[in-house]
Design a protein around this motif. Structure first.
Motif, PDB file in Angstrom:
ATOM      1  N   LEU A   1       0.862  -1.182   0.000  1.00  0.00           N
ATOM      2  CA  LEU A   1       0.000   0.000   0.000  1.00  0.00           C
ATOM      3  C   LEU A   1       0.895   1.227   0.000  1.00  0.00           C
ATOM      4  CD1 LEU A   1      -2.745   1.534   0.500  1.00  0.00           C
ATOM      5  CD2 LEU A   1      -2.279   1.255   2.950  1.00  0.00           C
ATOM      6  N   GLU A   2       0.731   2.108  -0.985  1.00  0.00           N
ATOM      7  CA  GLU A   2       1.488   3.368  -1.072  1.00  0.00           C
ATOM      8  C   GLU A   2       0.554   4.504  -0.633  1.00  0.00           C
ATOM      9  OE1 GLU A   2       4.562   4.335  -2.137  1.00  0.00           O
ATOM     10  OE2 GLU A   2       5.408   2.572  -3.120  1.00  0.00           O
ATOM     11  N   ILE A   3       1.061   5.371   0.259  1.00  0.00           N
ATOM     12  CA  ILE A   3       0.217   6.458   0.794  1.00  0.00           C
ATOM     13  C   ILE A   3       0.853   7.799   0.434  1.00  0.00           C
ATOM     14  CG2 ILE A   3      -0.968   7.344   2.823  1.00  0.00           C
ATOM     15  CD1 ILE A   3      -0.392   4.720   4.250  1.00  0.00           C
ATOM     16  N   HIS A   4       0.079   8.677  -0.168  1.00  0.00           N
ATOM     17  CA  HIS A   4       0.676   9.948  -0.610  1.00  0.00           C
ATOM     18  C   HIS A   4       0.737  10.977   0.515  1.00  0.00           C
ATOM     19  CE1 HIS A   4      -2.822  12.620  -0.924  1.00  0.00           C
ATOM     20  NE2 HIS A   4      -3.485  11.726  -1.645  1.00  0.00           N
ATOM     21  N   GLY A   5       1.561  11.989   0.264  1.00  0.00           N
ATOM     22  CA  GLY A   5       1.751  13.067   1.240  1.00  0.00           C
ATOM     23  C   GLY A   5       0.870  14.263   0.963  1.00  0.00           C
ATOM     24  N   GLY A   6       1.208  15.330   1.590  1.00  0.00           N
ATOM     25  CA  GLY A   6       0.461  16.587   1.468  1.00  0.00           C
ATOM     26  C   GLY A   6       0.013  17.093   2.828  1.00  0.00           C
ATOM     27  N   PRO A   7      -1.116  16.625   3.386  1.00  0.00           N
ATOM     28  CA  PRO A   7      -1.977  15.565   2.853  1.00  0.00           C
ATOM     29  C   PRO A   7      -2.743  15.984   1.597  1.00  0.00           C
ATOM     30  CG  PRO A   7      -2.999  16.569   4.794  1.00  0.00           C
ATOM     31  CD  PRO A   7      -1.638  17.191   4.658  1.00  0.00           C
ATOM     32  N   HIS A   8      -2.640  17.287   1.238  1.00  0.00           N
ATOM     33  CA  HIS A   8      -3.541  17.768   0.186  1.00  0.00           C
ATOM     34  C   HIS A   8      -2.880  17.722  -1.187  1.00  0.00           C
ATOM     35  CE1 HIS A   8      -5.869  18.767   3.633  1.00  0.00           C
ATOM     36  NE2 HIS A   8      -4.933  19.579   4.071  1.00  0.00           N
ATOM     37  N   ALA A   9      -2.494  16.548  -1.581  1.00  0.00           N
ATOM     38  CA  ALA A   9      -1.997  16.321  -2.942  1.00  0.00           C
ATOM     39  C   ALA A   9      -2.807  15.141  -3.481  1.00  0.00           C
ATOM     40  CB  ALA A   9      -0.510  15.992  -2.899  1.00  0.00           C
ATOM     41  N   MET A  10      -2.407  14.592  -4.598  1.00  0.00           N
ATOM     42  CA  MET A  10      -3.135  13.404  -5.080  1.00  0.00           C
ATOM     43  C   MET A  10      -2.213  12.506  -5.886  1.00  0.00           C
ATOM     44  SD  MET A  10      -5.545  14.988  -8.099  1.00  0.00           S
ATOM     45  CE  MET A  10      -4.843  15.627  -9.622  1.00  0.00           C
ATOM     46  N   TYR A  11      -2.487  11.220  -5.859  1.00  0.00           N
ATOM     47  CA  TYR A  11      -1.898  10.298  -6.808  1.00  0.00           C
ATOM     48  C   TYR A  11      -2.732  10.378  -8.082  1.00  0.00           C
ATOM     49  CZ  TYR A  11       1.171   7.831  -3.470  1.00  0.00           C
ATOM     50  OH  TYR A  11       2.161   7.488  -2.593  1.00  0.00           O
ATOM     51  N   GLY A  12      -2.166   9.885  -9.164  1.00  0.00           N
ATOM     52  CA  GLY A  12      -2.962   9.983 -10.377  1.00  0.00           C
ATOM     53  C   GLY A  12      -2.396   9.231 -11.550  1.00  0.00           C
ATOM     54  N   ASN A  13      -2.849   9.656 -12.703  1.00  0.00           N
ATOM     55  CA  ASN A  13      -2.535   8.953 -13.941  1.00  0.00           C
ATOM     56  C   ASN A  13      -1.201   9.418 -14.514  1.00  0.00           C
ATOM     57  OD1 ASN A  13      -4.737   7.112 -14.277  1.00  0.00           O
ATOM     58  ND2 ASN A  13      -6.045   8.927 -14.479  1.00  0.00           N
ATOM     59  N   VAL A  14      -0.148   9.121 -13.773  1.00  0.00           N
ATOM     60  CA  VAL A  14       1.204   9.467 -14.210  1.00  0.00           C
ATOM     61  C   VAL A  14       2.121   8.270 -13.964  1.00  0.00           C
ATOM     62  CG1 VAL A  14       1.068  11.955 -13.845  1.00  0.00           C
ATOM     63  CG2 VAL A  14       1.693  10.479 -11.933  1.00  0.00           C
ATOM     64  N   TYR A  15       3.248   8.292 -14.651  1.00  0.00           N
ATOM     65  CA  TYR A  15       4.254   7.245 -14.438  1.00  0.00           C
ATOM     66  C   TYR A  15       4.895   7.432 -13.068  1.00  0.00           C
ATOM     67  CZ  TYR A  15       8.539   4.577 -14.934  1.00  0.00           C
ATOM     68  OH  TYR A  15       9.563   3.695 -14.736  1.00  0.00           O
TER      69      TYR A  15
END
Ligand SMILES: CSCC[C@H](NC=O)C(=O)N[C@@H](C)C(=O)N[C@@H](CO)C(=O)O
Length: 664
Positions: free
Chosen positions: A442-456
């Motif tokens: 499980l990968e968890i993103h930072g920010g918290p106010h950012a997003m993972y998405g449709n990128v390499y």
């Protein structure tokens, strides 16, 4: 074996050296060519090299235009399109260089004793407005020797992540530099930092971003001001204690200024950035995107991209303003009616529009785009997005040799009471076979106010290449799903979002191909906070890697470069006002419950989440007798995974793989 089936090999950490990054696609005023930056990682020098390239809009092979063994960036066409100005560190620090399209060597234009960080052409092409901390236009004959190495601190903002050492007392100001000879002159001055100069169409004024409030040392205000290009007293355009405004751009007739941002003090990226318009003479700004309920900034995270600085662009007919919009894991290009009305999607799809530019007549757009299986390429299309064509195939050859895992985009129910569907991506391991159960990371993103998405994402692809299924999600607090979703984690770090993550893990396990006894978890920054939080609240994970993490919110408040405002806004008060809340929301509080073998990765010069956050967690867990290891990266900042020294980036990836190989 995957290799046998496809003839392709598996991705390796060192493959970051094989991937070229393109960015900052700048279409020429006549729409004939696109200039862009191509960045490569230099293995021998353990550094980055970048150069300016050109490609014809009609098609054909891109050609390298600047050839110095240096870092060239930020190409900007002169209004006539006969030359390019760009930043280069060829002479040591970043300065402006000029190169003619007719041929010949690049010439150094500026020789400021401090780096140039941004510039803009005047509409008549005679002058550049330049941002630098320099106090003179030429370097002194001899650099003065410091009298002492002892540092005296008097400001609350004395460090900034990514800037080694301590911040000096110098301020960023705007200078004007004639391009064909003549002395530069300083346009703004005083105890303020200025950025993002934007020329009025007449060339008489320059709008810029500054914080000129009396309390600027402590607040996060960012205002729009304007000044005569010849210098003088700046005038306010959109200002005030609640202003959080950036990236001004003039309407073609010079009557209106548009810019991005929001109007909530200290809210930073926990608010949608909107597009605003205000009379150029100043006044009350009006939002043009309040109904969109999305941020007009690029909020997506990746470990494989070169940075560029796109801002809104006004179409030459004055009808539209083009801007990025972050929406559910994508970054799209929209055009917003300047007079108000329905925003129009221009460049959409499962991807990130990294940057964009318009030809002088507004008929053509060039963009850099990133997709899940392709880190970057330059595309061109018409003003409404039609007729899209790809102009580069930068990494096509390399990716033809390695096998990638295609992320599957899904919505998975949260484990919270509302069972709200959470946007997520699942990557199957390379060599996946039906009937086999695989370990999951499980990968968890930072920010918290950012997003993972449709990128390499190189790290995710590597995990898949090593035989792990990978799950990444946009839980509550993420950008791209509206203001209400974005604000959910305020005062509830960990508590609000952990059920979303656990619900997603459960839903993936239900698919039948995951071994529930082999779950791993990792994340960086706020994602490191969440990794710590998760293993302090459940023992279901078998191995964890916490990166550039937050563990103790009270000490983060005092040691992070953003702690005293970001921490205060995000948690809802200061540590002395809310000691119990700070204790309750700090992962360190739950250290005695942490049983999962933990690898702690941290940069020694991380001023965003200082290394003391890692040190505390390490010693507590060590003393508690847990399986824990601490890997420190010298001379690296918070951005290690994205912009650190190439060798350290490879080592970081190797440590992650090593830990999961041993404990998962
Ligand atoms: C795009 S959200 C960044 C918010 C914040 N910056 C300024 O207020 C920030 O730096 N937060 C860190 C704690 C963080 O989680 N950073 C993330 C995302 O940039 C990271 O991956 O480093």
């Amino acid at each position: 074996m995957a290799e046998e089936r496809t003839g392709k090999r598996r991705l390796a950490p060192e493959d970051i050296y094989e991937i070229a990054l393109v960015s900052d696609a700048q279409i020429s005023p006549d729409g004939q060519r696109v200039a862009f930056v191509r960045t490569v990682l230099d293995r021998e020098r353990n550094d980055y090299r970048s150069s300016i390239w050109l490609v014809d809009v009609a098609g054909g092979e891109p050609v390298r235009f600047t050839t110095a063994d240096a870092r060239d960036s930020f190409p900007r066409w002169s209004p006539r399109g006969d030359r390019l100005a760009f930043l280069s560190n060829r002479s040591g620090k970043d300065q402006v260089w000029l190169i003619s399209l007719g041929g010949g060597e690049a010439q150094q234009l500026t020789r400021f004793p401090e780096p140039v960080t941004h510039f803009a052409w005047s509409p008549d092409g005679t002058t550049l407005a330049v941002v630098t901390k320099a106090e003179t236009a030429e370097p002194p004959e001899k650099e003065p020797e410091p009298e002492t190495d002892v540092v005296r601190i008097t400001r609350i903002r004395y460090r900034s992540d990514g800037t080694p050492g301590f911040l000096d007392e110098k301020r960023s100001h705007i200078w004007c530099v004639p391009v064909d000879g003549g002395r530069p002159w300083q346009v703004t001055s005083g105890d303020f930092d200025e950025s993002w100069p934007a020329w009025s169409p007449s060339g008489h004024e320059i709008a810029f971003v500054s914080n000129r409030t009396p309390d600027r040392e402590y607040n996060t205000v960012s205002e729009i001001w304007a000044v005569r290009a010849s210098g003088g007293e700046p005038r306010p355009v959109a200002t005030g204690d609640a202003a959080y405004f950036f990236k001004p751009v003039w309407s073609p007739d010079g009557t209106v200024l548009a810019f991005t941002g929001h109007r909530e003090p200290f809210a930073g990226s926990s608010r949608n950035h909107q597009l605003w318009a205000v009379a150029a003479g100043g006044g009350e700004p009006a939002s043009l995107t309040s109904a969109l309920d999305r941020s007009v900034e690029d909020e997506v995270l990746t470990d494989t991209a070169a940075s560029s600085k796109p801002g809104p662009i006004w179409a030459p007919d004055g009808r539209w303003i083009y801007t990025q919009v972050s929406d559910q894991g994508n970054v799209h290009l929209y055009r917003i009616p300047a007079g108000g009305g329905e925003p129009q999607l221009v460049v959409g799809g499962r991807r990130r529009v990294v940057d964009f530019s318009l030809s002088a007549d507004g008929s053509l757009i060039a963009c850099t785009v990133s997709e899940p299986l392709n880190p970057c390429d330059v595309i061109v299309c018409s003003a409404d997005g039609s007729g899209e064509r790809r102009l580069t195939r930068v990494n096509e050859e390399f990716f033809a040799t390695v096998e990638l895992s295609e992320p599957e985009e899904v919505w998975l129910p949260s484990a919270s009471e509302d069972r709200r569907p959470i946007h997520a991506w699942i990557m199957k391991p390379i060599g996946f076979r039906e009937g086999v159960r695989y370990p999951l990371v499980l990968e968890i993103h930072g920010g918290p106010h950012a997003m993972y998405g449709n990128v390499y994402f190189h790290e995710f692809q590597l995990l898949a290449a090593q035989g792990y299924a990978v799950l990444y999600t946009n839980p509550r607090g993420s950008q791209g799903y509206g203001q209400q979703f974005l604000s959910c984690t305020r005062g509830a770090w960990g508590e609000a979002d952990m059920p979303d993550l656990m619900g997603a893990v459960d839903a993936v396990i239900e698919r039948g191909y995951i071994d529930p006894s082999r779950l791993g978890v990792t994340g960086g920054s706020y994602g490191g906070f969440m990794t710590n939080w998760v293993i302090g609240h459940t023992d279901r994970f078998k191995a964890a890697v916490t990166q550039r993490c937050v563990s103790n919110l009270a000490s983060f408040y005092g040691t992070s470069d953003i702690g005293f405002h970001f921490g205060e806004h995000e948690i809802g008060g200061t540590p002395w006002e809310q000691p119990e809340l700070y204790r309750r929301l700090s992962p360190l509080t739950y250290a005695p419950q942490m049983k999962t073998p933990l690898l702690i990765l941290h940069s020694e010069q991380d001023y965003r989440c200082p290394i003391e956050q890692a040190e505390q967690l390490y010693v507590w867990l060590k003393k508690l007798g847990r399986t824990v290891e601490f890997v420190r990266f010298p001379d690296e900042s918070h951005g290690l995974s994205r912009s650190g020294k190439p060798k350290h980036r490879v080592e970081r990836l190797q440590h992650i793989l090593r830990w999961f190989a041993e404990y998962l």
